[in-house]
Design a protein around this motif. Structure first.
Motif, PDB file in Angstrom:
ATOM      1  N   MET A 129       0.988  -0.908   0.250  1.00 42.72           N
ATOM      2  CA  MET A 129       0.088  -0.157  -0.194  1.00 42.72           C
ATOM      3  C   MET A 129       1.087   0.986   0.217  1.00 42.72           C
ATOM      4  O   MET A 129       1.724   1.674   0.641  1.00 42.72           O
ATOM      5  CB  MET A 129      -0.480   0.420   1.309  1.00 42.72           C
ATOM      6  CG  MET A 129      -2.068   0.730   1.540  1.00 42.72           C
ATOM      7  SD  MET A 129      -2.785   0.866   2.971  1.00 42.72           S
ATOM      8  CE  MET A 129      -3.056   2.634   2.754  1.00 42.72           C
ATOM      9  N   THR A 130       0.569   2.261  -0.688  1.00 41.19           N
ATOM     10  CA  THR A 130       1.287   3.591  -0.723  1.00 41.19           C
ATOM     11  C   THR A 130       0.659   4.439  -0.239  1.00 41.19           C
ATOM     12  O   THR A 130      -0.812   4.440  -0.877  1.00 41.19           O
ATOM     13  CB  THR A 130       1.553   3.760  -2.678  1.00 41.19           C
ATOM     14  OG1 THR A 130       1.974   2.615  -3.025  1.00 41.19           O
ATOM     15  CG2 THR A 130       2.294   5.410  -2.311  1.00 41.19           C
ATOM     16  N   VAL A 131       1.552   5.608   0.253  1.00 42.33           N
ATOM     17  CA  VAL A 131       0.653   6.248   0.950  1.00 42.33           C
ATOM     18  C   VAL A 131       1.277   7.758   0.335  1.00 42.33           C
ATOM     19  O   VAL A 131       2.276   8.018  -0.018  1.00 42.33           O
ATOM     20  CB  VAL A 131       0.945   6.544   2.747  1.00 42.33           C
ATOM     21  CG1 VAL A 131       0.564   7.737   3.526  1.00 42.33           C
ATOM     22  CG2 VAL A 131      -0.013   5.381   3.012  1.00 42.33           C
ATOM     23  N   THR A 149       5.775   7.156   0.590  1.00 46.64           N
ATOM     24  CA  THR A 149       6.449   5.876   0.781  1.00 46.64           C
ATOM     25  C   THR A 149       5.359   5.236   0.980  1.00 46.64           C
ATOM     26  O   THR A 149       3.816   4.553   0.719  1.00 46.64           O
ATOM     27  CB  THR A 149       7.510   6.029   2.327  1.00 46.64           C
ATOM     28  OG1 THR A 149       7.758   4.452   1.998  1.00 46.64           O
ATOM     29  CG2 THR A 149       5.679   5.999   3.306  1.00 46.64           C
ATOM     30  N   THR A 150       5.847   3.739   1.665  1.00 43.37           N
ATOM     31  CA  THR A 150       4.610   2.284   2.064  1.00 43.37           C
ATOM     32  C   THR A 150       4.693   2.144   3.105  1.00 43.37           C
ATOM     33  O   THR A 150       5.252   2.419   3.483  1.00 43.37           O
ATOM     34  CB  THR A 150       5.465   1.446   0.884  1.00 43.37           C
ATOM     35  OG1 THR A 150       6.304   0.843   1.863  1.00 43.37           O
ATOM     36  CG2 THR A 150       5.747   1.934  -0.850  1.00 43.37           C
ATOM     37  N   VAL A 151       3.901   1.331   3.682  1.00 47.71           N
ATOM     38  CA  VAL A 151       3.527   0.752   5.124  1.00 47.71           C
ATOM     39  C   VAL A 151       4.418   0.124   5.052  1.00 47.71           C
ATOM     40  O   VAL A 151       5.330   0.340   6.361  1.00 47.71           O
ATOM     41  CB  VAL A 151       1.782   0.302   5.288  1.00 47.71           C
ATOM     42  CG1 VAL A 151       1.638  -0.186   6.615  1.00 47.71           C
ATOM     43  CG2 VAL A 151       0.912   1.205   5.240  1.00 47.71           C
TER      44      VAL A 151
END
Length: 123
Positions: free
Chosen positions: A1-3, A12-14
């Protein structure tokens, strides 16, 4: 998941934000000491149970001080290689909580050592 960033910033990613586990604590000093054979090294355990290893030619030294090296602020490991007439030696210190795996990796500098023919000159 990308924020997605809100306005300026970064994304960034989780997964990238998850906490990592790092090796901590002294571990087993035998991981370091077991690298040294009686054929090539002297091993001494002193009255404080500190362990000292030196090459038979006297140019390499490794000390393990489980309670800290006397006169220092928590120095647990000491590695020293004596230089030659043309090249300076060096020494490294690690505290008592440095993982033994880290010190073992550094101590592998011995793999670069070789026998010095008396006909050779100092390098």
């Amino acid at each position: 998941m990308t924020v997605a960033p809100v306005g300026r910033g970064f994304s960034t990613t989780v997964e990238a934000l998850r906490l990592r586990e790092w090796q901590l604590g002294p571990g087993q000093p035998t991981l370091v000491m077991d690298q040294f054979s009686a054929e090539d090294f002297h091993l001494i355990v002193d009255d404080r149970a500190d362990v000292h290893v030196s090459s038979k030619d006297g140019r390499f030294y490794l000390g393990w001080f489980s309670l800290g090296r006397p006169g220092t602020d928590g120095e647990g490991w000491k590695i020293a290689v004596t230089g030659t007439a043309k090249v300076r030696g060096y020494h490294l210190s690690f505290d008592t909580e440095t993982p033994a795996d880290v010190v073992a990796a550094v101590a592998r500098v011995l793999e670069t050592s070789r026998l010095h023919d008396s006909a050779d000159t100092d390098r």
